[in-house]
Design an enzyme around this catalytic site. Sequence first.
Site, PDB file in Angstrom:
ATOM      1  N   LYS A  22       0.855  -1.206   0.000  1.00 43.83           N
ATOM      2  CA  LYS A  22       0.000   0.000   0.000  1.00 43.83           C
ATOM      3  C   LYS A  22       0.882   1.243   0.000  1.00 43.83           C
ATOM      4  O   LYS A  22       0.666   2.167  -0.784  1.00 43.83           O
ATOM      5  CB  LYS A  22      -0.891  -0.002   1.239  1.00 43.83           C
ATOM      6  CG  LYS A  22      -1.500   1.348   1.577  1.00 43.83           C
ATOM      7  CD  LYS A  22      -2.394   1.318   2.808  1.00 43.83           C
ATOM      8  CE  LYS A  22      -1.679   1.572   4.083  1.00 43.83           C
ATOM      9  NZ  LYS A  22      -1.397   2.959   4.415  1.00 43.83           N
ATOM     10  N   ASN A  23       1.882   1.274   0.866  1.00 41.58           N
ATOM     11  CA  ASN A  23       2.659   2.506   1.068  1.00 41.58           C
ATOM     12  C   ASN A  23       3.664   2.776  -0.031  1.00 41.58           C
ATOM     13  O   ASN A  23       4.257   3.855  -0.058  1.00 41.58           O
ATOM     14  CB  ASN A  23       3.326   2.495   2.453  1.00 41.58           C
ATOM     15  CG  ASN A  23       2.294   2.624   3.557  1.00 41.58           C
ATOM     16  OD1 ASN A  23       1.119   2.911   3.286  1.00 41.58           O
ATOM     17  ND2 ASN A  23       2.710   2.398   4.784  1.00 41.58           N
ATOM     18  N   CYS A 115      -4.881  12.628  12.315  1.00 44.12           N
ATOM     19  CA  CYS A 115      -5.615  11.362  12.295  1.00 44.12           C
ATOM     20  C   CYS A 115      -5.477  10.771  13.699  1.00 44.12           C
ATOM     21  O   CYS A 115      -4.870  11.365  14.583  1.00 44.12           O
ATOM     22  CB  CYS A 115      -5.054  10.417  11.234  1.00 44.12           C
ATOM     23  SG  CYS A 115      -3.458   9.778  11.668  1.00 44.12           S
ATOM     24  N   ARG A 120       0.211  14.688  12.469  1.00 42.79           N
ATOM     25  CA  ARG A 120       0.590  14.421  11.083  1.00 42.79           C
ATOM     26  C   ARG A 120       0.806  15.706  10.261  1.00 42.79           C
ATOM     27  O   ARG A 120       0.187  15.927   9.228  1.00 42.79           O
ATOM     28  CB  ARG A 120      -0.427  13.526  10.389  1.00 42.79           C
ATOM     29  CG  ARG A 120      -0.856  12.267  11.130  1.00 42.79           C
ATOM     30  CD  ARG A 120       0.219  11.233  11.339  1.00 42.79           C
ATOM     31  NE  ARG A 120       0.746  10.633  10.152  1.00 42.79           N
ATOM     32  CZ  ARG A 120       0.203   9.593   9.522  1.00 42.79           C
ATOM     33  NH1 ARG A 120      -0.914   9.087   9.957  1.00 42.79           N
ATOM     34  NH2 ARG A 120       0.777   9.084   8.447  1.00 42.79           N
ATOM     35  N   ASP A 306       4.804   0.787  12.128  1.00 43.78           N
ATOM     36  CA  ASP A 306       3.584   0.146  11.605  1.00 43.78           C
ATOM     37  C   ASP A 306       3.417  -1.290  12.082  1.00 43.78           C
ATOM     38  O   ASP A 306       2.397  -1.912  11.780  1.00 43.78           O
ATOM     39  CB  ASP A 306       3.596   0.168  10.069  1.00 43.78           C
ATOM     40  CG  ASP A 306       3.428   1.576   9.546  1.00 43.78           C
ATOM     41  OD1 ASP A 306       3.603   1.787   8.344  1.00 43.78           O
ATOM     42  OD2 ASP A 306       3.142   2.478  10.354  1.00 43.78           O
ATOM     43  N   ARG A 398      -8.742  -0.240   4.615  1.00 39.98           N
ATOM     44  CA  ARG A 398      -7.837   0.698   3.927  1.00 39.98           C
ATOM     45  C   ARG A 398      -6.488   0.042   3.632  1.00 39.98           C
ATOM     46  O   ARG A 398      -5.786   0.450   2.723  1.00 39.98           O
ATOM     47  CB  ARG A 398      -7.604   1.928   4.827  1.00 39.98           C
ATOM     48  CG  ARG A 398      -8.844   2.746   5.070  1.00 39.98           C
ATOM     49  CD  ARG A 398      -8.475   4.064   5.720  1.00 39.98           C
ATOM     50  NE  ARG A 398      -7.323   4.635   5.047  1.00 39.98           N
ATOM     51  CZ  ARG A 398      -6.553   5.586   5.586  1.00 39.98           C
ATOM     52  NH1 ARG A 398      -6.818   6.037   6.785  1.00 39.98           N
ATOM     53  NH2 ARG A 398      -5.534   6.082   4.934  1.00 39.98           N
TER      54      ARG A 398
END
Length: 423
Positions: A22-23, A115, A120, A306, A398
């Site tokens: 994803k990243n 978030c 952020r 993460d 997500r």
Amino acid sequence: MDKLVISGGHPLHGEVKVSGSKNAALPLMAACLLTDEPCTLTNLPDLVDITTMTELLTYLGVGAERDGNRITIEARKPEGEAPYDIVRKMRASYYVLGPLLSRFREAKISLPGGCAIGARPIDLHIKGMEKLGAEVAVEEGYVHAKAAKLEGSDIHLRGTKGPSVGATINVMMAAVLAEGQTKIIGAAAEPEVCIVAGFLNKMGAKIAGYGTPEITIQGVKRLSGVEFENMPDRIEAGTYAVAATITRGRIILRNAPSAHMGNIIQPLLEAGGEIEASGKHLTVSMMRRPSPLVINTAPYPGFPTDMQAQFMAWLSLGEGTSIVAENIFENRFMQAMELQRMGAEITIQGTTAVINGTDHLSGAEVMASDLRASAALVLAGLAAKGTTTVSRIYHLDRGYEGLEQKLASVGGEIKRVSVPGDE
Ligand code: EPZ
């Protein structure tokens, strides 16, 4: 709203295919804005965030044809701005800032806002654009960057919390078409930075030093459209590795990016996990409770933030007291309160968590708060005695492709239920 209902206590056994990262996919998609020629990206994960980025590119007037895990993007003449109602869904929308400024000398994007895990800010992104010659105004919730021309410069990009992955990638994309040489000093070295640099070089950019704290970019006149394969997701792979160890099972991770997972594999082994790497596969197993660990999240190649929540869930069943320090984000222990409801003994002291391992967790109704905290609750539910119901699982959708299908395929008793109107 959907919920996941998990019946825990079953060791997981079998094979899981690791999806595309994803990243990496999100900045790769934005980087396609740097040329008017078609680019094709393959091995994209099927995730809500990929859909949101596709929606943003389409909103900007860019051709974006998605076909399963492939997408072809043709950015002849993007126009418009990245609006709040798309950016608020996904902060990585900020990745269009660098490419639009680079190619069209102007970009306007909504400020992403904070978030669950922290404020952020994007001050480092803005600093980098300004150092390249852009005038950046932040007003009415939007960042508006304009530049008559972009000129290479030495840019010190390390922030108070260390290097920034997003700012490093965004500034790299802003610099590839600038005049002259740009040096990013204090750059992030994550694999996602490296794959984007590799993609840009394949398009004709001249980037060196990526993967180190100093990246050098020689500006070029234009970039060409190319086909490019995304890398596998190291955090998804790490999450399934913990699914194997926390349930005391054995999972073969097919297509795992082992070369980028040293900072996950090492602590797994230290806690007593068994790992064998063969070719593109990584087999993870464990037959007992983990030994306690001291974990400090850090920029790559340190322990990935993460993976912090997932390890917290696992160490809640440890044979002793573990310490987890979250050094990257200011509010990334949201999972702790929910794990405590399952019987975990966790004490939070600022950005440090002290975890006294217990011999079992009990199923409960818990609520997801952010992507990786949600994954931690699913992992705890798979190991707990009884039934766990995880609500607000839109966070999970997500970042994890086919989570319940993959877990069920290795013996997890997990199903998605829709509860109309319920939170
Ligand atoms: C990327 O976020 C990832 N997201 C995050 O993964 C990951 O946790 C993070 O990198 C760190 O590895 C994507 O790639 C889409 P940063 P990013 O800029 O780039 C501060 C997930 O779960 N900072 O490296 O936004 C920031 O507040 C997500 O997949 C500034 O102060 O992270 C943080 O404390 C969550 N100013 C630290 O730097 C800035 O301008 C590192 O953030 C930018 C960042």
